[in-house]
Design a protein around this motif. Structure first.
Motif, PDB file in Angstrom:
ATOM      1  N   TYR A  69      15.109  16.817  10.765  1.00 28.92           N
ATOM      2  CA  TYR A  69      15.667  17.279   9.525  1.00 28.92           C
ATOM      3  C   TYR A  69      14.604  17.412   8.435  1.00 28.92           C
ATOM      4  CZ  TYR A  69      20.033  15.708  11.919  1.00 28.92           C
ATOM      5  OH  TYR A  69      20.949  15.442  12.939  1.00 28.92           O
ATOM      6  N   LYS A  70      14.685  18.523   7.901  1.00 30.48           N
ATOM      7  CA  LYS A  70      14.027  18.855   6.519  1.00 30.48           C
ATOM      8  C   LYS A  70      15.089  19.112   5.343  1.00 30.48           C
ATOM      9  CE  LYS A  70      10.291  21.440   4.769  1.00 30.48           C
ATOM     10  NZ  LYS A  70       8.949  22.342   5.211  1.00 30.48           N
ATOM     11  N   VAL A  71      14.943  17.947   4.564  1.00 24.26           N
ATOM     12  CA  VAL A  71      16.114  18.088   3.444  1.00 24.26           C
ATOM     13  C   VAL A  71      15.517  18.085   2.010  1.00 24.26           C
ATOM     14  CG1 VAL A  71      17.740  17.398   5.135  1.00 24.26           C
ATOM     15  CG2 VAL A  71      16.400  15.676   3.837  1.00 24.26           C
ATOM     16  N   MET A  72      16.233  18.192   1.163  1.00 25.08           N
ATOM     17  CA  MET A  72      16.042  17.831  -0.382  1.00 25.08           C
ATOM     18  C   MET A  72      17.023  16.759  -0.500  1.00 25.08           C
ATOM     19  SD  MET A  72      15.071  17.883  -3.338  1.00 25.08           S
ATOM     20  CE  MET A  72      14.147  19.495  -3.864  1.00 25.08           C
ATOM     21  N   SER A  73      16.536  15.705  -0.966  1.00 27.93           N
ATOM     22  CA  SER A  73      17.410  14.267  -1.130  1.00 27.93           C
ATOM     23  C   SER A  73      17.560  14.253  -2.492  1.00 27.93           C
ATOM     24  CB  SER A  73      16.690  13.323  -0.378  1.00 27.93           C
ATOM     25  OG  SER A  73      16.373  13.259   0.996  1.00 27.93           O
ATOM     26  N   ALA A  74      18.853  13.846  -2.589  1.00 28.47           N
ATOM     27  CA  ALA A  74      19.289  13.177  -4.026  1.00 28.47           C
ATOM     28  C   ALA A  74      19.934  12.222  -4.084  1.00 28.47           C
ATOM     29  CB  ALA A  74      20.159  14.421  -4.688  1.00 28.47           C
ATOM     30  N   ASN A  75      19.125  10.971  -4.663  1.00 27.79           N
ATOM     31  CA  ASN A  75      20.027   9.751  -4.738  1.00 27.79           C
ATOM     32  C   ASN A  75      19.826   9.277  -6.359  1.00 27.79           C
ATOM     33  OD1 ASN A  75      20.663   7.039  -4.045  1.00 27.79           O
ATOM     34  ND2 ASN A  75      19.039   6.741  -2.837  1.00 27.79           N
ATOM     35  N   THR A  76      21.181   8.904  -6.453  1.00 28.29           N
ATOM     36  CA  THR A  76      21.556   8.466  -7.638  1.00 28.29           C
ATOM     37  C   THR A  76      21.692   6.892  -7.862  1.00 28.29           C
ATOM     38  OG1 THR A  76      22.888  10.540  -8.518  1.00 28.29           O
ATOM     39  CG2 THR A  76      23.305   8.582  -9.689  1.00 28.29           C
ATOM     40  N   TYR A  77      20.797   6.277  -8.783  1.00 31.66           N
ATOM     41  CA  TYR A  77      20.716   5.216  -8.847  1.00 31.66           C
ATOM     42  C   TYR A  77      21.542   4.545 -10.409  1.00 31.66           C
ATOM     43  CZ  TYR A  77      17.027   4.720  -5.486  1.00 31.66           C
ATOM     44  OH  TYR A  77      16.423   4.817  -4.228  1.00 31.66           O
ATOM     45  N   VAL A  78      22.142   3.469 -10.048  1.00 33.92           N
ATOM     46  CA  VAL A  78      22.752   2.865 -11.313  1.00 33.92           C
ATOM     47  C   VAL A  78      22.111   1.648 -11.706  1.00 33.92           C
ATOM     48  CG1 VAL A  78      24.892   2.047 -12.377  1.00 33.92           C
ATOM     49  CG2 VAL A  78      24.847   4.230 -10.921  1.00 33.92           C
ATOM     50  N   ARG A  79      21.829   1.108 -12.855  1.00 31.44           N
ATOM     51  CA  ARG A  79      21.268  -0.079 -13.174  1.00 31.44           C
ATOM     52  C   ARG A  79      22.460  -1.031 -13.474  1.00 31.44           C
ATOM     53  NH1 ARG A  79      15.859  -0.262 -16.899  1.00 31.44           N
ATOM     54  NH2 ARG A  79      17.548   0.925 -18.101  1.00 31.44           N
ATOM     55  N   ARG A  80      22.485  -2.059 -12.679  1.00 29.04           N
ATOM     56  CA  ARG A  80      23.605  -3.113 -13.056  1.00 29.04           C
ATOM     57  C   ARG A  80      22.825  -4.566 -13.082  1.00 29.04           C
ATOM     58  NH1 ARG A  80      27.504  -0.563  -8.439  1.00 29.04           N
ATOM     59  NH2 ARG A  80      28.391   1.140  -9.814  1.00 29.04           N
ATOM     60  N   GLY A  81      23.200  -5.147 -14.225  1.00 29.28           N
ATOM     61  CA  GLY A  81      22.704  -6.736 -14.222  1.00 29.28           C
ATOM     62  C   GLY A  81      20.876  -6.339 -14.097  1.00 29.28           C
ATOM     63  N   GLY A  82      20.471  -5.463 -14.454  1.00 29.80           N
ATOM     64  CA  GLY A  82      18.986  -5.298 -14.512  1.00 29.80           C
ATOM     65  C   GLY A  82      18.352  -4.555 -13.088  1.00 29.80           C
ATOM     66  N   LYS A  83      19.312  -4.615 -12.396  1.00 30.45           N
ATOM     67  CA  LYS A  83      18.770  -4.066 -10.788  1.00 30.45           C
ATOM     68  C   LYS A  83      19.306  -2.625 -10.547  1.00 30.45           C
ATOM     69  CE  LYS A  83      19.125  -5.656  -6.116  1.00 30.45           C
ATOM     70  NZ  LYS A  83      18.783  -4.466  -5.438  1.00 30.45           N
ATOM     71  N   TRP A  84      18.296  -1.835 -10.258  1.00 31.62           N
ATOM     72  CA  TRP A  84      18.644  -0.501  -9.588  1.00 31.62           C
ATOM     73  C   TRP A  84      19.368  -0.580  -8.211  1.00 31.62           C
ATOM     74  CZ3 TRP A  84      18.964   3.161 -12.988  1.00 31.62           C
ATOM     75  CH2 TRP A  84      17.952   3.293 -14.090  1.00 31.62           C
ATOM     76  N   TRP A  85      20.431   0.069  -8.107  1.00 36.76           N
ATOM     77  CA  TRP A  85      21.372   0.224  -7.082  1.00 36.76           C
ATOM     78  C   TRP A  85      21.578   1.865  -6.667  1.00 36.76           C
ATOM     79  CZ3 TRP A  85      22.969  -4.085  -4.270  1.00 36.76           C
ATOM     80  CH2 TRP A  85      22.597  -5.317  -5.077  1.00 36.76           C
ATOM     81  N   SER A  86      21.523   2.159  -5.557  1.00 34.21           N
ATOM     82  CA  SER A  86      21.809   3.214  -4.797  1.00 34.21           C
ATOM     83  C   SER A  86      23.398   3.527  -4.740  1.00 34.21           C
ATOM     84  CB  SER A  86      21.239   3.629  -3.270  1.00 34.21           C
ATOM     85  OG  SER A  86      21.499   4.625  -2.842  1.00 34.21           O
ATOM     86  N   VAL A  87      23.940   4.517  -5.526  1.00 35.99           N
ATOM     87  CA  VAL A  87      25.349   4.578  -5.417  1.00 35.99           C
ATOM     88  C   VAL A  87      25.736   5.798  -4.756  1.00 35.99           C
ATOM     89  CG1 VAL A  87      25.612   3.140  -7.629  1.00 35.99           C
ATOM     90  CG2 VAL A  87      25.112   5.869  -7.720  1.00 35.99           C
ATOM     91  N   LEU A  88      24.764   6.900  -4.788  1.00 34.63           N
ATOM     92  CA  LEU A  88      25.115   8.170  -3.926  1.00 34.63           C
ATOM     93  C   LEU A  88      23.756   8.822  -3.581  1.00 34.63           C
ATOM     94  CD1 LEU A  88      27.143  10.646  -3.277  1.00 34.63           C
ATOM     95  CD2 LEU A  88      26.845  11.527  -5.439  1.00 34.63           C
ATOM     96  N   TYR A  89      23.465   8.796  -2.154  1.00 34.61           N
ATOM     97  CA  TYR A  89      22.577   9.756  -1.726  1.00 34.61           C
ATOM     98  C   TYR A  89      23.232  10.764  -0.750  1.00 34.61           C
ATOM     99  CZ  TYR A  89      18.906  10.628   1.758  1.00 34.61           C
ATOM    100  OH  TYR A  89      17.915  11.520   2.484  1.00 34.61           O
ATOM    101  N   GLN A  90      22.504  12.028  -1.179  1.00 39.73           N
ATOM    102  CA  GLN A  90      23.114  13.238  -0.527  1.00 39.73           C
ATOM    103  C   GLN A  90      21.840  14.178  -0.199  1.00 39.73           C
ATOM    104  OE1 GLN A  90      26.104  15.216  -2.750  1.00 39.73           O
ATOM    105  NE2 GLN A  90      26.461  16.564  -1.034  1.00 39.73           N
ATOM    106  N   GLU A  91      22.032  14.698   0.994  1.00 41.05           N
ATOM    107  CA  GLU A  91      20.764  15.390   1.536  1.00 41.05           C
ATOM    108  C   GLU A  91      21.561  16.954   1.467  1.00 41.05           C
ATOM    109  OE1 GLU A  91      18.847  12.491   4.747  1.00 41.05           O
ATOM    110  OE2 GLU A  91      20.117  14.133   5.643  1.00 41.05           O
ATOM    111  N   SER A  92      20.571  17.776   1.467  1.00 42.97           N
ATOM    112  CA  SER A  92      20.801  19.232   1.620  1.00 42.97           C
ATOM    113  C   SER A  92      19.661  20.077   2.529  1.00 42.97           C
ATOM    114  CB  SER A  92      20.829  20.077   0.144  1.00 42.97           C
ATOM    115  OG  SER A  92      21.967  19.664  -0.747  1.00 42.97           O
ATOM    116  N   PRO A  93      20.146  20.642   3.662  1.00 41.67           N
ATOM    117  CA  PRO A  93      19.179  21.212   4.522  1.00 41.67           C
ATOM    118  C   PRO A  93      18.235  22.173   3.845  1.00 41.67           C
ATOM    119  CG  PRO A  93      21.364  21.073   5.620  1.00 41.67           C
ATOM    120  CD  PRO A  93      21.617  20.649   4.160  1.00 41.67           C
ATOM    121  N   VAL A  94      17.154  22.025   4.003  1.00 42.24           N
ATOM    122  CA  VAL A  94      16.047  23.077   3.339  1.00 42.24           C
ATOM    123  C   VAL A  94      15.585  24.017   4.466  1.00 42.24           C
ATOM    124  CG1 VAL A  94      14.088  23.280   2.271  1.00 42.24           C
ATOM    125  CG2 VAL A  94      15.199  21.532   1.696  1.00 42.24           C
ATOM    126  N   PRO A  95      15.693  25.195   4.632  1.00 39.80           N
ATOM    127  CA  PRO A  95      15.502  26.164   5.633  1.00 39.80           C
ATOM    128  C   PRO A  95      13.803  26.176   5.822  1.00 39.80           C
ATOM    129  CG  PRO A  95      15.983  27.354   3.543  1.00 39.80           C
ATOM    130  CD  PRO A  95      16.091  25.985   3.338  1.00 39.80           C
TER     131      PRO A  95
END
Length: 142
Positions: A116-142
């Motif tokens: 797979y060749k993709v553009m990845s987007a991962n949204t992080y939220v800082r809670r209690g001083g720690k970064w957490w991954s809340v939404l990871y999404q891939e879009s295929p790249v030609p």
């Protein structure tokens, strides 16, 4: 006027340095998460992904945290190459999206690997001083 420009300039440089440091921090977390998957390190992934986290892959598959942790033992990550250094979009001081391109080869259990060749987007939220991954999404790249 020159004094005002100097103050603005130093503030802009500080923001750039902060953004660079944040990009470096989040990209390190991202690479670590891929390694968790490759090593089938469920405890590491459990401590990385937010309880309300969601992952959506380029093939359309979708997993919440519980589903992904359950799926990990059957998932095989054979190789990964980061095609870009990444960039960030800061929404608030505690919400940031990391964007980068990646190419990886993976399969399920004994199945054939797919690349797979993709553009990845991962949204992080800082809670209690720690970064957490809340939404990871891939879009295929030609």
């Amino acid at each position: 006027m020159a004094a005002g420009l100097a103050v603005w300039s130093s503030g802009a440089m500080a923001q750039t340095a902060d953004a660079a440091a944040l990009l470096k921090t989040l990209m390190a977390l991202e690479k670590e998460s891929w390694q968790y998957v490759k090593d089938k390190n469920i405890a590491g992934m459990k401590d990385y992904m937010a309880d309300d986290g969601l992952q959506i892959f380029g093939d359309g598959s979708r997993y919440d945290k519980t589903q992904f942790l359950k799926f990990m033992p059957d998932f095989r990550l054979d190789s990964i190459t980061y095609d870009s250094a990444g960039e960030i979009k800061v929404w608030t001081p505690d919400v940031v999206t990391l964007l980068y391109r990646v190419t990886y080869s993976s399969g399920v259990k004994g199945g054939k690997a797919t690349t797979y060749k993709v553009m990845s987007a991962n949204t992080y939220v800082r809670r209690g001083g720690k970064w957490w991954s809340v939404l990871y999404q891939e879009s295929p790249v030609p």
